[in-house]
Scaffold this active site. Structure first.
Site, short mmCIF file in Angstrom:
data_model
loop_
_atom_site.label_atom_id
_atom_site.label_comp_id
_atom_site.label_asym_id
_atom_site.label_seq_id
_atom_site.Cartn_x
_atom_site.Cartn_y
_atom_site.Cartn_z
CB SER A 90 -0.93 0.01 1.21
OG SER A 90 -0.20 -0.10 2.41
CG HIS B 142 -3.60 -1.01 -2.05
ND1 HIS B 142 -4.06 0.29 -2.06
CD2 HIS B 142 -3.43 -1.34 -0.75
CE1 HIS B 142 -4.14 0.74 -0.82
NE2 HIS B 142 -3.77 -0.23 0.00
CE LYS C 246 -7.10 -0.12 0.57
NZ LYS C 246 -7.38 1.03 1.43
C1 LIG Z 1 -3.31 -3.67 2.27
C2 LIG Z 1 -4.52 -3.22 3.04
N1 LIG Z 1 -5.24 -4.14 3.69
C3 LIG Z 1 -6.33 -3.80 4.39
C4 LIG Z 1 -6.74 -2.48 4.49
C5 LIG Z 1 -7.94 -2.13 5.30
O1 LIG Z 1 -9.00 -1.88 4.47
P1 LIG Z 1 -10.27 -1.07 4.94
O2 LIG Z 1 -10.05 0.35 4.58
O3 LIG Z 1 -11.40 -1.68 4.17
O4 LIG Z 1 -10.43 -1.27 6.40
C6 LIG Z 1 -6.02 -1.50 3.82
C7 LIG Z 1 -6.45 -0.08 3.90
O5 LIG Z 1 -5.73 0.82 4.01
C8 LIG Z 1 -4.88 -1.88 3.09
O6 LIG Z 1 -4.14 -0.96 2.47
#
Ligand SMILES: Cc1ncc(COP(=O)(O)O)c(C=O)c1O
Length: 434
Positions: A222, A250, A281
């Site tokens: 991310s 992502h 996203k």
């Molecule tokens: C790699 C990754 N996993 C999980 C999440 C968490 O997602 P959510 O925004 O749906 O809680 C994010 C969010 O930033 C992320 O970048």
């Protein structure tokens, strides 16, 4: 603030920024959030030393919780001014798509704003079930289960599977929600070097062979925007009879010829053992999911506390995500366009002298290092019409601050040209490039 980075960075501010930081008394170590070790038993007293946020605001360098007054996708209004949005995860530009808005409105009318309960008892609507079915089909997995956020999907899957006899094995750079998931699980956790299959091999070799383990990686990282070497990591896992969970938050919609994520990018036919994804996203909504074999998902469904003990995702959010998922296949130009934009911006930012690390996605970090310089660069860009994300510890190791930029399929060439010009000017002013 649980991400376990503790590396101290060198960080070298330009004279004007150093002066500014010193004048403002900014002490970045306050971002670690430690409480005073000795002193009053009054908890509030112990945290009263935290002043960094106020000081950064006073210096005009506070980059967080910035209200976004209008969000059109590729552009937004911030502080009353229209800016080019290079700081969102709306990769395919679907948050304002008429079909997504219509589906969310319809579900809102039908079910109201909330199911007022957990999925287990009274929170499951037909929309949740259709979404689970279509997510599994999209990814070529047996089944999927929808959580209220992606964060909870990681917490839910890992904590259900890793009991006190198990161990989580994390790539060092996984998202904070995976660190938190490993923390919530009753088993221990250990880590391997980022994207390093040989190190993973050594770590797994040293574990008790009878201990159940789960390797946890992000498909696309991310902050770095780089991809996991999935084929090599899979091979190591197979050798050690170890299952792997891939957080493709992502990568879904941005990676692979049809946006099906990291596995499809590498042309791997066999599905991941478990895939985690989010709706916050590409899928233009809020919520998350875990996909995998029917038996495993059935187990998670019944033993995952972040599934059982929190309110269900509102049907309007599920309907928006479902429509966005269908649009990935209905409007295939979006995946192609966001990939083209990513390639162009990587090339052009690199040519201007910015360090874009190993990005291979529409997430393009600009490595700056020093936190204050990063905040000043962020402010300068915003003042000149470009919104980005300043990322400091604990999201990245201390002294390795980055400016995170991300791109949307609906950005026009003209918007990108203007952004590049502003990057160049602000980058020189702030000493990020020479
Ligand atoms: C790699 C990754 N996993 C999980 C999440 C968490 O997602 P959510 O925004 O749906 O809680 C994010 C969010 O930033 C992320 O970048």
């Amino acid at each position: 603030m649980t991400q376990a980075h503790s590396d101290a960075g060198a960080g070298s501010g330009s004279p004007s920024l150093t002066d500014l930081a010193q004048a403002a008394g900014l002490r970045m170590e306050e971002m670690d959030g430690h409480q005073r070790e000795v002193g009053s038993p009054d908890l509030f007293e112990r945290i009263s030393h935290f002043q960094l946020a106020d000081q950064a605001r006073a210096a005009g360098l506070y980059p967080f919780f910035q209200p976004i007054e209008v969000n059109d996708g590729p552009e937004a209004v911030v502080d009353g001014k229209r800016v080019i949005m290079l700081g969102s995860n709306n990769y395919l530009g679907l948050t304002r798509h008429p079909k997504v808005l219509e589906a969310a409105h319809d579900a809102l009318d039908r079910y109201g704003p909330s199911m007022t309960g957990s999925r287990l008892l009274n929170g499951t609507s037909p929309v949740h079930l259709t979404l689970e079915e279509e997510l599994a089909e999209f990814l070529g997995m047996e089944t999927a289960i929808v959580f209220s956020t992606g964060y909870l999907a990681n917490l839910g899957a890992v904590s259900a599977l890793i009991d006190r006899h198990g161990i989580s094995v994390l790539d060092r750079d996984v998202h904070a929600s995976i660190y938190d998931a490993a923390g919530l699980a009753l088993g221990k956790y250990t880590r391997f070097q980022h994207n390093d299959p040989e190190h993973l091999d050594r770590v797994l070799s040293n574990l008790n062979p009878e201990q159940a383990r789960l390797v946890l990686i992000d498909g696309a990282y991310s902050m770095g925007g780089d991809l996991a070497p999935l084929p090599e990591l899979r091979e190591v896992c197979r050798k050690h009879q170890t299952r792997m969970l891939v957080d493709d938050a992502h990568a879904i919609g941005t990676v692979g010829p049809t946006g099906r994520g990291t596995r499809s990018h590498f042309g791997l036919d066999e599905p991941d053992d478990l895939t985690i994804g989010t709706f916050s996203k590409t899928l233009a909504s809020v919520g998350g999911f875990c996909a995998g074999p029917r038996k495993v998902i059935e187990y998670i469904r019944h033993f995952s506390r972040p599934m059982l003990f929190t309110a269900a995702l509102p049907p309007a959010s599920a309907a928006a995500a479902l429509t966005a998922l269908r649009l990935i296949d209905e409007e295939t130009w979006r995946v192609q366009r966001v990939q083209e934009i990513g390639a162009r911006m990587r090339r052009e930012l690199d040519a201007l002298g910015f360090d874009v690390a190993n990005s291979a996605t529409p997430i393009i970090p600009i490595r700056v290092g020093d936190e204050v310089r990063t905040a000043a660069f962020w402010r300068d860009l915003l003042d000149h019409g470009v919104y980005t994300n300043a990322v400091i510890a604990p999201a990245v190791p201390r002294g390795q601050a980055i400016l995170r930029t991300s791109y949307i399929a609906t950005h026009s060439d003209d918007q990108l040209d203007r952004a590049l010009q502003i990057f160049e000017e602000a980058g020189r002013r702030q000493g990020v490039i020479s």
